[in-house]
Design a protein around this motif. Structure first.
Motif, mmCIF file in Angstrom:
data_model
loop_
_atom_site.group_PDB
_atom_site.id
_atom_site.type_symbol
_atom_site.label_atom_id
_atom_site.label_comp_id
_atom_site.label_asym_id
_atom_site.label_seq_id
_atom_site.Cartn_x
_atom_site.Cartn_y
_atom_site.Cartn_z
ATOM 1 N N LEU A 84 13.569 -24.898 -63.817
ATOM 2 C CA LEU A 84 13.375 -26.283 -63.357
ATOM 3 C C LEU A 84 14.456 -27.196 -63.917
ATOM 4 C CD1 LEU A 84 11.603 -28.321 -61.858
ATOM 5 C CD2 LEU A 84 10.263 -28.593 -63.952
ATOM 6 N N ALA A 85 14.795 -27.018 -65.203
ATOM 7 C CA ALA A 85 15.843 -27.845 -65.806
ATOM 8 C C ALA A 85 17.194 -27.594 -65.146
ATOM 9 C CB ALA A 85 15.929 -27.558 -67.304
ATOM 10 N N GLU A 86 17.488 -26.311 -64.882
ATOM 11 C CA GLU A 86 18.772 -25.990 -64.233
ATOM 12 C C GLU A 86 18.867 -26.609 -62.846
ATOM 13 O OE1 GLU A 86 19.261 -23.725 -61.551
ATOM 14 O OE2 GLU A 86 21.448 -23.849 -61.673
ATOM 15 N N ARG A 87 17.751 -26.575 -62.104
ATOM 16 C CA ARG A 87 17.750 -27.170 -60.757
ATOM 17 C C ARG A 87 17.936 -28.685 -60.815
ATOM 18 N NH1 ARG A 87 12.694 -23.816 -57.967
ATOM 19 N NH2 ARG A 87 13.795 -21.816 -57.765
ATOM 20 N N LYS A 88 17.331 -29.312 -61.806
ATOM 21 C CA LYS A 88 17.465 -30.779 -61.898
ATOM 22 C C LYS A 88 18.893 -31.165 -62.282
ATOM 23 C CE LYS A 88 12.647 -32.035 -62.784
ATOM 24 N NZ LYS A 88 12.577 -32.893 -61.607
#
Length: 320
Positions: A84-88
């Motif tokens: 999720l952090a990488e996508r954001k």
């Protein structure tokens, strides 16, 4: 343009491997792979040209990275947070790059308009000079009278062309005013619709927050009494077929993180199914369960937990 490519599969593999190794230790550590995501975010924040173009998205990414860096014994949850952090971070980069391209496009458009205006000014000045020369030739000698009349005729033709262009410009101005009036009316209607939905404009789009009164406790089936607000939401999306919507489910911290992710996903899917039944194409809707990772308030009080149990519908802005 600055860019970097996040590697979701690599980060997920690293995070899962780190989670398995950390399970054997006495205390959890920061998931492996979190440093790579932090490095990508730091690179974006260090780019002065891009960082100022998507501050809210970068702030959102910063929050997600911080959550991903927290030690977590649950390997699945740790991997989920890391992805999720990488996508954001990737979303923030894409948004900043898009806005940078929009600024460049605006600058090129202004330059083009300036060049066109300068060319028209030169043409008008040339036409006036030709007309003056024709009048001087006509008064100079009878032998040159025919030539002077021809030049005057040419000048008259150019003047007629200039008048035609002026009339066209007036028509363009009138059309622009009519379009502006129509746009103002459309904007007023849109504001009324947004007010009726209790939506709030954000950098991500229009956010409609649906409280936990839509569902029974720990259930994902919509209550019949909750359909009125969802019907209005469906009517809005039907009136604006160019917009898409992201449906995000959120929970409080009661129960395990994994069960909350599943519950939030099921509730988001229930809202999506309701909107599809209202005639909204499924391709315009995306459902996502966020679990307990993005609270609006503290989970230490009943009121705070009630605010965190929600479904948010983010209606995308129309590309300009």
């Amino acid at each position: 343009m600055n860019s970097f490519k996040p590697c979701s599969k690599t980060l997920l593999s690293l995070a899962l491997a780190g989670a398995v190794l950390s399970g054997c230790a006495s205390a959890p550590t920061s998931p492996e792979g979190a440093a790579n995501v932090r490095l990508q975010l730091n690179q974006l924040q260090a780019d002065q040209q891009l960082a100022v173009l998507a501050p809210l998205a970068i702030k959102d990414a910063e929050q997600a990275v911080r959550v991903a860096e927290q030690p977590e014994k649950d390997s699945v949850l740790a991997a989920h947070r890391l992805v999720l952090a990488e996508r954001k971070v990737a979303l923030a980069l894409t948004q900043a790059q898009t806005r940078q391209l929009e600024q460049q496009r605006t600058g090129l458009s202004q330059q083009r308009d300036e060049v066109r205006l300068a060319a028209r000014s030169r043409e008008a000045a040339s036409a006036r000079a030709d007309a003056s020369a024709a009048r001087q030739d006509a008064s100079g000698a009878r032998s040159d009278a025919e030539q002077a009349r021809q030049q005057a005729q040419q000048a008259a033709n150019r003047e007629n062309m200039a008048l035609t262009e002026a009339a066209s410009a007036r028509d363009d101005a009138r059309t622009a005013r009519e379009q502006a009036d129509a746009s103002a009316a459309t904007s007023a209607e849109l504001r009324a619709q947004i007010a009726e939905l209790n939506a709030r404009p954000t950098d991500r789009g229009l956010v409609v927050t649906l409280g936990d009164v839509l569902f029974d406790t720990a259930q994902a089936n919509l209550k019949s009494a909750s359909s009125n607000h969802l019907v209005k939401l469906g009517q809005f999306l039907n009136k604006h077929p160019e917009r898409t919507a992201l449906i995000e489910g959120h929970t409080d911290n009661v129960g395990s993180a994994a069960s909350n992710v599943l519950l939030s996903q099921r509730r988001a899917e229930a809202v999506k199914a309701f909107l599809v039944a209202q005639g909204i194409a499924a391709s315009r809707l995306q459902a996502s369960g966020k679990g307990l990772d993005m609270p609006l308030a503290s989970n230490n009080t009943a009121e705070g937990r009630a605010q965190n149990r929600r479904v948010e519908v983010i209606i995308a802005n129309i590309p300009q």
